[in-house]
Design a protein around this motif. Structure first.
Motif, PDB file in Angstrom:
ATOM      1  N   GLY A  16      40.350  52.885  16.030  1.00 41.79           N
ATOM      2  CA  GLY A  16      39.161  52.070  16.210  1.00 41.79           C
ATOM      3  C   GLY A  16      39.560  50.615  16.302  1.00 41.79           C
ATOM      4  N   PHE A  17      38.681  49.733  15.853  1.00 44.81           N
ATOM      5  CA  PHE A  17      39.033  48.318  15.820  1.00 44.81           C
ATOM      6  C   PHE A  17      38.465  47.684  14.569  1.00 44.81           C
ATOM      7  CE2 PHE A  17      34.886  48.242  18.000  1.00 44.81           C
ATOM      8  CZ  PHE A  17      34.233  47.230  17.306  1.00 44.81           C
ATOM      9  N   THR A  18      39.026  46.529  14.210  1.00 48.88           N
ATOM     10  CA  THR A  18      38.614  45.833  13.003  1.00 48.88           C
ATOM     11  C   THR A  18      38.625  44.332  13.243  1.00 48.88           C
ATOM     12  OG1 THR A  18      39.100  45.467  10.647  1.00 48.88           O
ATOM     13  CG2 THR A  18      40.976  45.802  12.105  1.00 48.88           C
ATOM     14  N   TYR A  19      37.723  43.632  12.563  1.00 47.89           N
ATOM     15  CA  TYR A  19      37.680  42.181  12.594  1.00 47.89           C
ATOM     16  C   TYR A  19      37.521  41.675  11.172  1.00 47.89           C
ATOM     17  CZ  TYR A  19      35.745  37.471  12.795  1.00 47.89           C
ATOM     18  OH  TYR A  19      35.520  36.140  12.579  1.00 47.89           O
ATOM     19  N   THR A  20      38.346  40.691  10.804  1.00 42.14           N
ATOM     20  CA  THR A  20      38.235  40.029   9.511  1.00 42.14           C
ATOM     21  C   THR A  20      38.158  38.535   9.756  1.00 42.14           C
ATOM     22  OG1 THR A  20      39.524  41.752   8.399  1.00 42.14           O
ATOM     23  CG2 THR A  20      39.306  39.652   7.255  1.00 42.14           C
ATOM     24  N   GLY A  21      37.163  37.876   9.162  1.00 47.18           N
ATOM     25  CA  GLY A  21      37.005  36.448   9.401  1.00 47.18           C
ATOM     26  C   GLY A  21      36.481  35.724   8.173  1.00 47.18           C
ATOM     27  N   ASP A  22      36.985  34.497   7.967  1.00 46.01           N
ATOM     28  CA  ASP A  22      36.495  33.608   6.917  1.00 46.01           C
ATOM     29  C   ASP A  22      35.629  32.537   7.574  1.00 46.01           C
ATOM     30  OD1 ASP A  22      37.993  34.927   4.898  1.00 46.01           O
ATOM     31  OD2 ASP A  22      39.781  33.889   5.563  1.00 46.01           O
ATOM     32  N   VAL A  31      34.373  43.712   9.812  1.00 48.74           N
ATOM     33  CA  VAL A  31      33.657  44.697  10.632  1.00 48.74           C
ATOM     34  C   VAL A  31      34.677  45.725  11.098  1.00 48.74           C
ATOM     35  CG1 VAL A  31      32.245  45.098  12.674  1.00 48.74           C
ATOM     36  CG2 VAL A  31      31.999  42.955  11.397  1.00 48.74           C
ATOM     37  N   HIS A  32      34.380  46.990  10.883  1.00 47.75           N
ATOM     38  CA  HIS A  32      35.245  48.071  11.347  1.00 47.75           C
ATOM     39  C   HIS A  32      34.423  49.051  12.166  1.00 47.75           C
ATOM     40  CE1 HIS A  32      38.405  46.838   8.556  1.00 47.75           C
ATOM     41  NE2 HIS A  32      37.550  46.909   7.558  1.00 47.75           N
ATOM     42  N   TYR A  33      35.048  49.565  13.216  1.00 47.54           N
ATOM     43  CA  TYR A  33      34.465  50.707  13.918  1.00 47.54           C
ATOM     44  C   TYR A  33      35.556  51.762  14.046  1.00 47.54           C
ATOM     45  CZ  TYR A  33      32.709  53.862  17.400  1.00 47.54           C
ATOM     46  OH  TYR A  33      32.323  55.014  18.048  1.00 47.54           O
ATOM     47  N   ILE A  34      35.269  52.979  13.600  1.00 53.23           N
ATOM     48  CA  ILE A  34      36.246  54.065  13.612  1.00 53.23           C
ATOM     49  C   ILE A  34      35.677  55.222  14.424  1.00 53.23           C
ATOM     50  CG2 ILE A  34      37.371  55.818  12.180  1.00 53.23           C
ATOM     51  CD1 ILE A  34      37.564  53.658   9.996  1.00 53.23           C
ATOM     52  N   ASN A  35      36.435  55.675  15.419  1.00 56.39           N
ATOM     53  CA  ASN A  35      35.952  56.796  16.236  1.00 56.39           C
ATOM     54  C   ASN A  35      36.792  58.053  16.093  1.00 56.39           C
ATOM     55  OD1 ASN A  35      38.255  56.146  17.602  1.00 56.39           O
ATOM     56  ND2 ASN A  35      37.273  55.654  19.554  1.00 56.39           N
ATOM     57  N   ALA A  36      37.898  57.995  15.333  1.00 57.20           N
ATOM     58  CA  ALA A  36      38.706  59.193  15.084  1.00 57.20           C
ATOM     59  C   ALA A  36      39.554  58.970  13.836  1.00 57.20           C
ATOM     60  CB  ALA A  36      39.593  59.520  16.284  1.00 57.20           C
ATOM     61  N   MET A  37      39.902  60.066  13.178  1.00 52.40           N
ATOM     62  CA  MET A  37      40.672  60.011  11.938  1.00 52.40           C
ATOM     63  C   MET A  37      41.775  61.050  11.971  1.00 52.40           C
ATOM     64  SD  MET A  37      37.694  59.810   9.063  1.00 52.40           S
ATOM     65  CE  MET A  37      36.563  58.437   8.980  1.00 52.40           C
ATOM     66  N   ARG A  38      42.841  60.745  11.210  1.00 49.87           N
ATOM     67  CA  ARG A  38      43.898  61.733  10.995  1.00 49.87           C
ATOM     68  C   ARG A  38      44.126  61.842   9.499  1.00 49.87           C
ATOM     69  NH1 ARG A  38      48.723  61.707   9.468  1.00 49.87           N
ATOM     70  NH2 ARG A  38      48.946  59.447   9.616  1.00 49.87           N
ATOM     71  N   SER A  39      43.949  63.018   8.952  1.00 51.57           N
ATOM     72  CA  SER A  39      44.124  63.202   7.508  1.00 51.57           C
ATOM     73  C   SER A  39      45.607  63.196   7.162  1.00 51.57           C
ATOM     74  CB  SER A  39      43.493  64.516   7.052  1.00 51.57           C
ATOM     75  OG  SER A  39      44.330  65.613   7.382  1.00 51.57           O
ATOM     76  N   ASN A  40      45.889  63.133   5.859  1.00 50.04           N
ATOM     77  CA  ASN A  40      47.288  63.071   5.428  1.00 50.04           C
ATOM     78  C   ASN A  40      48.016  64.408   5.574  1.00 50.04           C
ATOM     79  OD1 ASN A  40      46.048  64.463   3.378  1.00 50.04           O
ATOM     80  ND2 ASN A  40      46.226  62.826   1.881  1.00 50.04           N
TER      81      ASN A  40
END
Length: 266
Positions: A16-22, A31-40
């Motif tokens: 996905g993508f992520t944004y971090t801002g001060d 802000v995070h958007y996740i469209n897929a995951m991989r478990s351990n």
């Protein structure tokens, strides 16, 4: 609720993508958007979290961290997962030193989930759409001793053990015993830790006692006893031994778990 699972060498990972801002003084926004995951335990990225399918809409997370008041730390998170379930989290902690330089901490956590979608399972152990959990913590930390008294009560029937694929870090979390489970658990946890020097590097021992009463007949009350020993041989090498026993106050078989972790950093 989406973070590294440190119990494994290979953690959960995400696409996905992520944004971090001060962008505002003393406020950090993520802000995070996740469209897929991989478990351990998998080699594939899928539209599936620890608590169910996330669907084509994925998971969007918005968070705020505020540190504008000395000693005060405020965090708030909102996870939007319309095809699974959405979750709101708030945490506030206040820290101060007394006249004897003893460190004190008071903390409050709140977790609430709702809006279950077509993939939501209310009774999932890992996470569901009926979490309503309040947790409190009081801690005293001296140069060598740490003692904390933690309390949590889940007014909902959904558990929150691993949520969307991370470790839900409720104050009453331990290795296998916790107050994050299903069926309205109410938990008290006394945690102690002592650090002492061996040679040039510190070691620590810890003991926890956990008492959980469940307010629905579908689960069992228990007491749990946890102990660990951690030793640093040098700045790069350590060993970590952990043991916990869950003593059920019913005919259910007790559970115990032992973990040894040897670490070398290079």
């Amino acid at each position: 609720m989406i973070n590294d699972d440190t119990t494994r060498i290979v953690p959960w990972s995400y696409q996905g993508f992520t944004y971090t801002g001060d962008v505002i003084e003393d406020v950090r926004v993520q802000v995070h958007y996740i469209n897929a995951m991989r478990s351990n335990t998998s080699s594939k990225y899928e539209k599936k979290s620890a608590s169910g399918e996330i669907g084509d809409s994925g998971i969007t997370m918005l968070s705020f961290h505020y540190n504008g008041v000395e000693g005060m730390h405020l965090q708030s998170y909102y996870y939007y997962a319309p095809e699974l379930y959405s979750t709101f989290i708030a945490q506030s902690e206040y820290e101060f030193l007394d006249v004897n330089d003893v460190h004190h901490c008071i903390g409050v956590q709140y977790f609430n989930s709702s809006d279950g979608g077509k993939y939501s399972d209310t009774y999932s152990r890992n996470g569901g759409d009926d979490i309503d959990l309040l947790a409190l913590r009081i801690a005293v930390d001296t140069e060598n001793w740490l003692v904390s008294l933690n309390y949590s009560k889940n007014f909902g029937v959904s558990g929150i053990v691993k949520g969307y694929g991370g470790l839900a870090k409720v104050y009453t979390s331990s290795m296998i015993a916790n107050g994050r489970g299903n069926y309205k658990p109410e938990t008290w946890m006394l945690k102690t830790k002592y650090e002492f020097p061996i040679a040039s590097y510190n070691s620590e021992i810890a003991f926890n006692f956990t008492n959980t009463k469940v307010h629905e007949k579908r689960e069992d009350d228990f007491n749990a006893y946890y102990v660990h020993f951690k030793h640093y041989f040098n700045e790069d090498t350590s060993i970590y031994l952990r043991y916990e026993n869950m003593n059920y106050l019913s005919d259910k078989s007790d559970a115990s778990y032992f973990r040894a972790i040897a670490t070398y950093r290079f």
